[in-house]
Write an enzyme that holds these catalytic residues in place. Structure first.
Site, PDB file in Angstrom:
ATOM      1  N   GLY A 252       0.803  -1.217   0.000  1.00 48.78           N
ATOM      2  CA  GLY A 252       0.000   0.000   0.000  1.00 48.78           C
ATOM      3  C   GLY A 252       0.833   1.262   0.000  1.00 48.78           C
ATOM      4  O   GLY A 252       2.028   1.247  -0.254  1.00 48.78           O
TER       5      GLY A 252
ATOM      6  N   HIS B  35       4.436   1.849  -8.113  1.00 51.52           N
ATOM      7  CA  HIS B  35       3.364   0.844  -8.142  1.00 51.52           C
ATOM      8  C   HIS B  35       2.484   1.049  -9.376  1.00 51.52           C
ATOM      9  O   HIS B  35       2.066   0.095 -10.022  1.00 51.52           O
ATOM     10  CB  HIS B  35       2.485   0.957  -6.889  1.00 51.52           C
ATOM     11  CG  HIS B  35       3.217   0.716  -5.606  1.00 51.52           C
ATOM     12  ND1 HIS B  35       3.450   1.704  -4.677  1.00 51.52           N
ATOM     13  CD2 HIS B  35       3.759  -0.406  -5.094  1.00 51.52           C
ATOM     14  CE1 HIS B  35       4.106   1.198  -3.653  1.00 51.52           C
ATOM     15  NE2 HIS B  35       4.312  -0.072  -3.872  1.00 51.52           N
TER      16      HIS B  35
ATOM     17  N   HIS C 299       2.569   4.573  -5.005  1.00 53.62           N
ATOM     18  CA  HIS C 299       3.166   5.725  -5.690  1.00 53.62           C
ATOM     19  C   HIS C 299       3.347   5.378  -7.165  1.00 53.62           C
ATOM     20  O   HIS C 299       2.903   4.305  -7.609  1.00 53.62           O
ATOM     21  CB  HIS C 299       4.504   6.109  -5.023  1.00 53.62           C
ATOM     22  CG  HIS C 299       5.421   4.934  -4.811  1.00 53.62           C
ATOM     23  ND1 HIS C 299       6.001   4.251  -5.850  1.00 53.62           N
ATOM     24  CD2 HIS C 299       5.822   4.310  -3.679  1.00 53.62           C
ATOM     25  CE1 HIS C 299       6.751   3.280  -5.377  1.00 53.62           C
ATOM     26  NE2 HIS C 299       6.648   3.272  -4.049  1.00 53.62           N
TER      27      HIS C 299
ATOM     28  N   SER D  96       7.588   4.053  -0.754  1.00 54.79           N
ATOM     29  CA  SER D  96       6.568   4.502   0.200  1.00 54.79           C
ATOM     30  C   SER D  96       7.226   5.142   1.413  1.00 54.79           C
ATOM     31  O   SER D  96       6.646   5.990   2.082  1.00 54.79           O
ATOM     32  CB  SER D  96       5.711   3.318   0.655  1.00 54.79           C
ATOM     33  OG  SER D  96       5.121   2.697  -0.463  1.00 54.79           O
TER      34      SER D  96
ATOM     35  N   ASP E 233      13.601  -3.322  -5.363  1.00 54.21           N
ATOM     36  CA  ASP E 233      13.823  -4.403  -4.395  1.00 54.21           C
ATOM     37  C   ASP E 233      14.471  -5.573  -5.137  1.00 54.21           C
ATOM     38  O   ASP E 233      13.866  -6.634  -5.310  1.00 54.21           O
ATOM     39  CB  ASP E 233      12.489  -4.812  -3.765  1.00 54.21           C
ATOM     40  CG  ASP E 233      11.885  -3.676  -2.974  1.00 54.21           C
ATOM     41  OD1 ASP E 233      12.490  -3.252  -1.988  1.00 54.21           O
ATOM     42  OD2 ASP E 233      10.805  -3.176  -3.366  1.00 54.21           O
TER      43      ASP E 233
ATOM     44  N   GLY F 152       8.840  -4.617  -8.634  1.00 48.95           N
ATOM     45  CA  GLY F 152       9.774  -3.547  -9.005  1.00 48.95           C
ATOM     46  C   GLY F 152      11.200  -3.953  -8.665  1.00 48.95           C
ATOM     47  O   GLY F 152      11.462  -4.581  -7.640  1.00 48.95           O
TER      48      GLY F 152
HETATM   49  O1  PAF Z   1       7.621  -5.207  -1.933  1.00 50.47           O
HETATM   50  C1  PAF Z   1       6.675  -5.198  -1.142  1.00 50.47           C
HETATM   51  O2  PAF Z   1       5.894  -4.244  -1.078  1.00 50.47           O
HETATM   52  C2  PAF Z   1       6.467  -6.397  -0.233  1.00 50.47           C
HETATM   53  O3  PAF Z   1       7.676  -6.940   0.168  1.00 50.47           O
HETATM   54  C3  PAF Z   1       5.563  -7.471  -0.836  1.00 50.47           C
HETATM   55  C4  PAF Z   1       6.181  -8.087  -2.076  1.00 50.47           C
HETATM   56  C5  PAF Z   1       4.207  -6.859  -1.200  1.00 50.47           C
HETATM   57  C6  PAF Z   1       5.329  -8.592   0.169  1.00 50.47           C
HETATM   58  O4  PAF Z   1       4.706  -8.131   1.319  1.00 50.47           O
END
Ligand code: PAF
Length: 304
Positions: free
Chosen positions: A31, A37, A34, A186, A150, A147
């Site tokens: 959540g 996402h 931005h 975020s 990460d 993305g």
């Molecule tokens: O990258 C993220 O926002 C989180 O690690 C994910 C992949 C949604 C798992 O909770």
């Protein structure tokens, strides 16, 4: 767009979609969406008929002293952005819905979790892999979008999907940046104006590193020490890690021509930011924005 809060409700809607032969894409998120996402959702919409965005701040992936409680949340805004970007369903389960009883089964991916965030945040990737596998089992998507900011997370999930023959195609997507280079996150909302300015040292240093590699420098120890120097020159930066690793195995580079990832985690105040650059043997950015492949990304058992 439909807001769905239960696993049973989501499964019912998706079963109907699958009966109609529709292709389902999943964008898992925590959540506070931005533009990063939004780019994943837009891409998913281009490639799939039904896009599910999950919004779940997963307690399993936070350490005891991390920011689980203060992690930013704004479901209404998330719903607006998800709708605008093309999502058909926002899946927003409670912690009770996802973990109705004590968790006795987790997924633990070895080796690619030994360094970087895996070392700095013990248990983090077990939490990530476990919740992602649960989401994949709940949604049964054809494609799932992540993305590359990460980067280690993408490697971990790719390995899990490959090792466990999960029938999904992983679509890694490029990091989206602010106009001045800061990677969208975020957690950027935590930054004070001063820290926000200081944080530019990350993207600037990674860009300089790329130039150095393009100019022919392949000595990993030297690259690592240069990158550390540049980041340390910013007084507000407190380094968690700066590493140059083999981009596939996430181990120290053993040959000078390997594709590398330069990965950094740095605190600005209380805020820990990560960023990376993946650079191929010729010094070019490894990941092209228009490619949908990541080297060694799992294709085993894919449905599409
Ligand atoms: O990258 C993220 O926002 C989180 O690690 C994910 C992949 C949604 C798992 O909770």
């Amino acid at each position: 767009m439909q807001l769905i809060e239960t696993i049973a409700g989501l499964r019912e809607v998706l079963a109907e979609a699958r009966r109609q032969g529709l292709k389902v894409g999943l964008v898992p998120t925590m959540g506070y969406l931005h533009e990063g996402h939004a780019s994943l959702i837009t891409r998913a919409k281009e490639e799939c008929d039904v896009v599910v965005v999950s919004v779940f701040v997963n307690p399993l992936q936070f350490g005891p002293h991390e920011d689980l409680d203060r992690y930013p949340r704004d479901l209404e805004r998330d719903a607006q952005l998800a709708t605008k970007s093309g999502a058909a369903i926002l899946f927003h389960p409670s912690a009770q819905e996802m973990y109705p009883s004590q968790v006795l089964t987790t997924v633990s991916v070895q080796q690619v979790t030994d360094r970087l965030c895996g070392a700095s945040r013990p248990g983090h990737f077990d939490g990530v892999a476990t919740v992602v596998l649960k989401l994949l089992n709940i949604v049964l998507p054809d494609r799932v979008y992540f993305g590359l900011k990460d980067y280690q997370q993408v490697r971990v999930i790719s390995r899990m999907v490959s090792d466990l023959n999960v029938p999904v195609q992983i679509v890694p997507c490029p990091t989206i940046r602010e106009p001045d280079g800061l990677a969208k996150s975020s957690r950027n909302v935590y930054l004070t104006a001063q820290d926000r300015q200081a944080a530019l040292v990350l993207s600037n240093s990674l860009r300089e590193l790329q130039k150095l590699v393009s100019a022919g420098e392949r000595n990993a120890a030297l690259l690592q020490s240069r990158l550390t120097e540049w980041i340390s020159s910013e007084p507000l930066a407190r380094i968690d890690y700066v590493e140059i690793l083999d981009s596939e195995k996430l181990e120290p580079v053993s040959c000078e021509t390997a594709e590398i990832v330069a990965a950094v985690a740095v605190y600005f105040g209380q805020t820990r930011l990560i960023d990376n650059a993946v650079i191929d043997a010729e010094g070019r950015p490894f990941y092209a924005a228009d490619s949908n492949e990541i080297k060694n990304s799992s294709r085993q058992g894919n449905r599409s």
